[in-house]
Design an enzyme around this catalytic site. Structure first.
Site, mmCIF file in Angstrom:
data_model
loop_
_atom_site.group_PDB
_atom_site.id
_atom_site.type_symbol
_atom_site.label_atom_id
_atom_site.label_comp_id
_atom_site.label_asym_id
_atom_site.label_seq_id
_atom_site.Cartn_x
_atom_site.Cartn_y
_atom_site.Cartn_z
ATOM 1 N N ASP A 101 -104.618 -51.243 -41.939
ATOM 2 C CA ASP A 101 -103.491 -50.819 -42.777
ATOM 3 C C ASP A 101 -103.618 -51.517 -44.125
ATOM 4 O O ASP A 101 -104.586 -52.260 -44.356
ATOM 5 C CB ASP A 101 -102.142 -51.133 -42.088
ATOM 6 C CG ASP A 101 -101.104 -50.049 -42.395
ATOM 7 O OD1 ASP A 101 -100.843 -49.824 -43.587
ATOM 8 O OD2 ASP A 101 -100.587 -49.421 -41.458
ATOM 9 N N HIS B 210 -102.389 -45.909 -46.672
ATOM 10 C CA HIS B 210 -102.399 -47.138 -45.862
ATOM 11 C C HIS B 210 -103.794 -47.769 -45.856
ATOM 12 O O HIS B 210 -104.262 -48.259 -44.831
ATOM 13 C CB HIS B 210 -101.960 -46.831 -44.419
ATOM 14 C CG HIS B 210 -100.475 -46.610 -44.274
ATOM 15 N ND1 HIS B 210 -99.576 -47.634 -44.174
ATOM 16 C CD2 HIS B 210 -99.756 -45.473 -44.225
ATOM 17 C CE1 HIS B 210 -98.341 -47.132 -44.059
ATOM 18 N NE2 HIS B 210 -98.425 -45.817 -44.098
ATOM 19 N N GLU C 104 -97.718 -41.041 -44.794
ATOM 20 C CA GLU C 104 -97.215 -41.743 -45.982
ATOM 21 C C GLU C 104 -98.264 -41.949 -47.072
ATOM 22 O O GLU C 104 -98.361 -43.028 -47.635
ATOM 23 C CB GLU C 104 -96.625 -43.098 -45.564
ATOM 24 C CG GLU C 104 -95.466 -42.972 -44.592
ATOM 25 C CD GLU C 104 -94.901 -44.316 -44.163
ATOM 26 O OE1 GLU C 104 -93.673 -44.462 -44.249
ATOM 27 O OE2 GLU C 104 -95.677 -45.204 -43.749
HETATM 28 C C1 ACM Z 1 -95.405 -44.408 -39.399
HETATM 29 O O1 ACM Z 1 -94.458 -45.012 -38.870
HETATM 30 N N1 ACM Z 1 -95.656 -44.550 -40.690
HETATM 31 C C2 ACM Z 1 -96.248 -43.514 -38.628
#
Ligand code: ACM
Ligand code: ZN
Length: 550
Positions: free
Chosen positions: A201, A281, A345
């Site tokens: 991440d 991410h 995201e």
């Molecule tokens: C997430 O909680 N961004 C998958």
């Protein structure tokens, strides 16, 4: 091979066990600490007394691993191991392990029948026998005694869903190999079969990739970590008042560690789903290899929570070569069918300003940045499919069009899962409510460790059913199951992972395993209270709120 004679013995045992007991008045239903509750359970007041003299009669090939597992359990917890024989003993009590003489392909199903003289495990597959042993262990007394009194039961069991998952974020905070294996033990106890391992991440890259060593030597570290929650000004910009701990943080799993953890999980019939996030991410990777971003960097591994604007450049073919090299090493380590490619995201600001990304949009006749994300995922999917694997991604991968073979993990509610199933794509449900175990489990936040927010109490998890009520039987086939996610921005130790996930994990296991018409929250709580000494014996730091439920 089982002889004809032995088949007759087994068949007659089945008959005997299924006969109603004669002459006994009906008794109130006895509750045993079984979680998840099996499909069919019948009880009697009798007991089987296990001792060092009890024999294991192994009548089928291919079950040695499970026999060793249970013998090891006896040794650790009661101080004796049982002799294993291949013929029915002429005296004394015994544990009989066999396989039905038909092949139905239900490898997770099992029967467990215990009468005064005999414990009979019957399973077609190794997972089924392993689950039978988990059930068996749950009804053994926790105290260490020379003679182990076991209640007589007749159990027929099978799971409701094929995907019974738990996730753990090892990027935001790192958990050691021993801790990850402990987590896998908890999954196994409740008959989960998928461990979703969030390995990368913005805040840390935790998997060794031999071709790109900087991923772990640079991306595996951050110079410090924010204290508490990030604050924002009225205009949405980050507040200057955020405080940092000034302490470098890092950690990663070598490929040898990963092989060991994969083998450990396999020994408990748990498939590990590795997650390699893209296109967002990805700041930790870009800190190591900024050339795969839109701006060229430089970057630092994120030190605060939230998502970074900087993501992989979708206009640069070298980005795809880089990711394909990484995925090649990942796919060699993880034998499961699915690779999780994230997809959630991904902020699009950089793509909108990047000449290469804009050229890609024109060249590929895409309408916008959402379709560029779809291009990204579809291109990666083609590569993964070419290696014989499937991708699964968070529900944002629906935006701009779903890649042809992708499965969807629905987290922003269930809408993404519903849309994907209606397009005949497989789905794992994991909606924030109630499947995010980083959310609070009690309303009294003053008594809880700082959590990301939300409120997912035990009863809401227990009540969860992954299949939308309005679904037809044909649509329901696309719902593989569900999982809970344990994101660790605010979970800094493994003890806290235990606190946030236990006993909600137990409640979810029943939501995924037990037939709907057998579920009953009040009765679950009774069983959970009886089961708590098992957690105490294992030294688990579970949340105790359920103990005060009347
Ligand atoms: C997430 O909680 N961004 C998958
Ligand atoms: Zn770009």
């Amino acid at each position: 091979m089982i002889s004809e004679n032995m088949k007759k013995i087994i068949a007659s045992l089945f008959l005997l066990l299924s006969l109603p007991s004669v002459g006994q008045p009906p008794r109130p239903m006895k509750v045993l600490p079984l979680i998840p509750l099996p499909r069919e359970v019948k009880y009697s007041d009798d007991n089987f007394v296990l001792s060092a003299q009890t024999k294991i009669v192994l009548l089928a090939d291919g079950f040695q691993h499970e026999v060793d597992y249970i013998n090891n359990f006896f040794k650790t917890n009661y101080g004796f191991e049982l002799a294993i024989v291949k013929k029915m003993p002429t005296d004394g009590n015994y544990i009989l392990i066999s396989r039905p003489d038909f092949e139905a392909g239900f490898l997770e199903n099992y029967d467990l029948n215990i009468n005064q003289n005999q414990i009979f495990f019957l399973a077609e597959g190794n997972p089924g026998l392993f689950y039978a042993m988990q059930t068996f262990i749950q009804i053994l007394p926790v105290e260490k005694t020379a003679e182990v009194k076991i209640p007589c039961v007749q159990i027929s069991d099978s799971p409701r869903y094929q995907w019974r998952g738990m996730h753990l974020d090892c990027s935001r905070h790192f958990f050691t190999k021993a801790e990850v294996e402990k987590y896998i033990d908890y999954l196994a106890m409740y008959k989960f079969n998928v461990f979703h391992w969030h390995l990368v991440d913005d805040q840390g890259w935790r998997i060794e990739i031999k071709k790109y060593p900087l991923l772990t030597s640079v991306g595996g570290k951050r110079k410090e970590t924010i204290i508490g929650k990030p604050a924002f000004n009225k205009d949405g910009t980050p507040s200057k008042d955020d405080k940092y701990d000034g302490t470098p943080y890092g950690g990663f799993y070598t490929q040898e560690d990963i092989k060991e953890i994969v083998a450990y999980a396999q020994s408990k019939y748990i498939t590990i789903l590795p997650e390699i996030e893209m296109p967002g991410h990805s700041l930790a990777a870009l800190a190591a290899y900024p050339q795969y971003s839109c701006t060229g960097g430089p970057f630092e591994t994120y030190t605060k929570w939230g998502v970074s604007d900087d993501v992989y450049c979708a206009g640069n073919d070298e980005t795809f070569n880089f990711l394909e090299d990484i995925l090649t090493e990942v796919m060699a380590l993880f034998p499961g069918k699915y690779i999780h490619i994230g997809g959630d995201e991904c902020l699009k600001d950089r793509w909108k300003a990047c000449p290469k990304c804009q050229k890609r949009i024109v060249d590929e006749k895409l309408k916008n940045a959402e379709e560029l994300q779809s291009y990204f995922i579809t291109r990666i999917e083609k590569f993964v499919n070419s290696k014989g694997k499937q991708i699964i991604g968070w529900d944002e991968i629906l935006e701009g069009g779903l890649a042809p073979n992708a499965a969807v993990m629905s987290w922003r509610g269930i809408a993404g899962g519903v849309a994907a199933a209606k397009q005949n794509h497989f789905v794992v449900m994991s909606p924030g409510k109630p499947c995010y175990f980083d959310h609070y489990q009690s309303k009294d936040k003053t008594k809880e460790p700082l959590a990301i927010g939300g409120f997912n109490p035990l009863d809401s998890v227990y009540a969860y059913d992954p299949t939308p009520k309005a679904f037809s039987a044909a649509e329901a086939k696309y719902i593989m199951g569900a999982q809970a996610n344990v994101w660790t921005e605010y979970i800094t130790t493994f003890s806290q992972v235990e606190y946030m996930s236990m006993p909600r994990m137990a409640a979810l296991s029943e939501a995924l395993w037990t037939p709907l018409d057998k579920k009953n929250y009040k009765e679950f709580v009774v069983r959970l209270k009886m089961h708590a000494p098992v957690l105490d014996r294992m030294g688990v730091n579970y949340a105790k709120h359920f103990k005060s439920i009347k």
